[in-house]
Design an enzyme around this catalytic site. Structure first.
Site, mmCIF file in Angstrom:
data_model
loop_
_atom_site.group_PDB
_atom_site.id
_atom_site.type_symbol
_atom_site.label_atom_id
_atom_site.label_comp_id
_atom_site.label_asym_id
_atom_site.label_seq_id
_atom_site.Cartn_x
_atom_site.Cartn_y
_atom_site.Cartn_z
ATOM 1 N N ASP A 104 1.051 -1.134 0.003
ATOM 2 C CA ASP A 104 0.064 0.109 0.003
ATOM 3 C C ASP A 104 1.052 1.208 0.022
ATOM 4 O O ASP A 104 2.167 1.240 0.421
ATOM 5 C CB ASP A 104 -0.795 -0.013 1.488
ATOM 6 C CG ASP A 104 -1.866 -1.081 1.410
ATOM 7 O OD1 ASP A 104 -2.170 -1.881 0.231
ATOM 8 O OD2 ASP A 104 -2.296 -1.503 2.204
HETATM 9 N N1 URA Z 1 -1.303 -5.882 4.022
HETATM 10 C C1 URA Z 1 -1.613 -4.699 4.035
HETATM 11 O O1 URA Z 1 -2.578 -4.349 4.610
HETATM 12 N N2 URA Z 1 -0.955 -3.628 3.320
HETATM 13 C C2 URA Z 1 0.259 -3.929 2.665
HETATM 14 O O2 URA Z 1 0.758 -3.044 2.083
HETATM 15 C C3 URA Z 1 0.632 -5.020 2.765
HETATM 16 C C4 URA Z 1 -0.005 -6.142 3.467
#
Ligand code: URA
Length: 257
Positions: A104
């Site tokens: 993310d």
């Molecule tokens: N899980 C999440 O919620 N975000 C990420 O970036 C990776 C794993």
């Protein structure tokens, strides 16, 4: 492999297509020591020797980088408006790099950047169960009962029951953290009890870690990927820094997945 000379030079990072054409016209590019060549000439990438100002142009077939992704950068190859993780790799020779898997925008840590589609497929295939370990700062006091819930396969929401995951609770502290609120996408500040954890999952559903902590009435305030399979984030890399994978790291990834 046969490839147009101008395309080869662009891929090798010499210049843009139009600039490369100019260089060819000016005689600054030679193929087997002949500098009277045309942009559309088909060269044999395995046997022909291409030089720019007398220096051999080498094109790696595959490139592999380990990036310590900072927050605020998107996991994509290119974007019209935003800076991407591939934009951070400034000394690449290939122009077809992409991130192997996504983090993310507000997640930090280990990301492999490559153009090896086969390796990406193997690392991301749900059938391979490649484990990914994250360091999490979670809101509130996470109690030991959560370890069993994670281990048994947490019911996350109507759409997701997670596969068994390992939760390691490290410690609890009082902290002030700035984070991006998932719903409003606004920067918020939290001040209070925070639990530091390490979580290992073997799948990679959308916002998986964030959803798992929400399911235990907490919230992820900070998330950093520490490892993917047997590849560990090189902690000497500051956020935003990268380096090529070592031959051993690459061999271990290729042999195990
Ligand atoms: N899980 C999440 O919620 N975000 C990420 O970036 C990776 C794993």
């Amino acid at each position: 492999m046969l490839e147009r000379l101008d395309k080869y030079l662009v891929e090798a990072g010499i210049a843009s297509r139009s600039k490369v054409k100019e260089l060819i016209k000016k005689g600054r590019i030679s193929v087997n020591d002949n500098n009277k060549v045309k942009a559309e000439l088909k060269i044999n990438t395995e046997t022909d020797i291409v030089k720019f100002d007398g220096k051999e142009v080498l094109l790696e077939e595959f490139e592999y980088f380990m990036l310590n992704k900072p927050a605020g950068i998107i996991s994509a190859s290119m974007d019209k408006k935003a800076k991407t993780v591939v934009d951070l790799i400034t000394d690449k020779t290939r122009h077809d790099l992409f991130p192997i898997g996504r983090l993310d925008k507000d997640t930090h840590g280990l990301l492999i950047i490559s153009n090896d589609g086969d390796l990406a497929h193997r690392l991301l295939s749900p059938k391979k169960h490649v484990s990914k370990t994250y360091f999490v700062k979670a809101r509130g006091h996470i109690r030991n009962e959560a370890i069993k819930l994670f281990n048994d396969g947490l019911i996350v929401d109507e759409e997701l029951t997670a596969k068994p995951a390992t939760l390691k609770i490290l410690n609890t502290a009082h902290e002030t953290i700035n984070y991006i609120d998932e719903n409003s996408r606004q920067e918020c500040q939290y001040s209070g009890e925070v639990t530091y954890c390490e979580v290992t999952i073997k799948e990679g559903k959308y916002h998986q870690i964030k959803r798992m902590f929400k399911a235990i009435d907490s919230e992820v305030l900070y998330l950093k990927r520490l490892s993917m399979g047997n590849l560990k984030l090189d902690e000497s890399l500051d956020e935003g820094q990268y380096r090529p994978l070592t031959p051993k790291e690459l061999k271990d990834l290729q042999e195990n997945f």
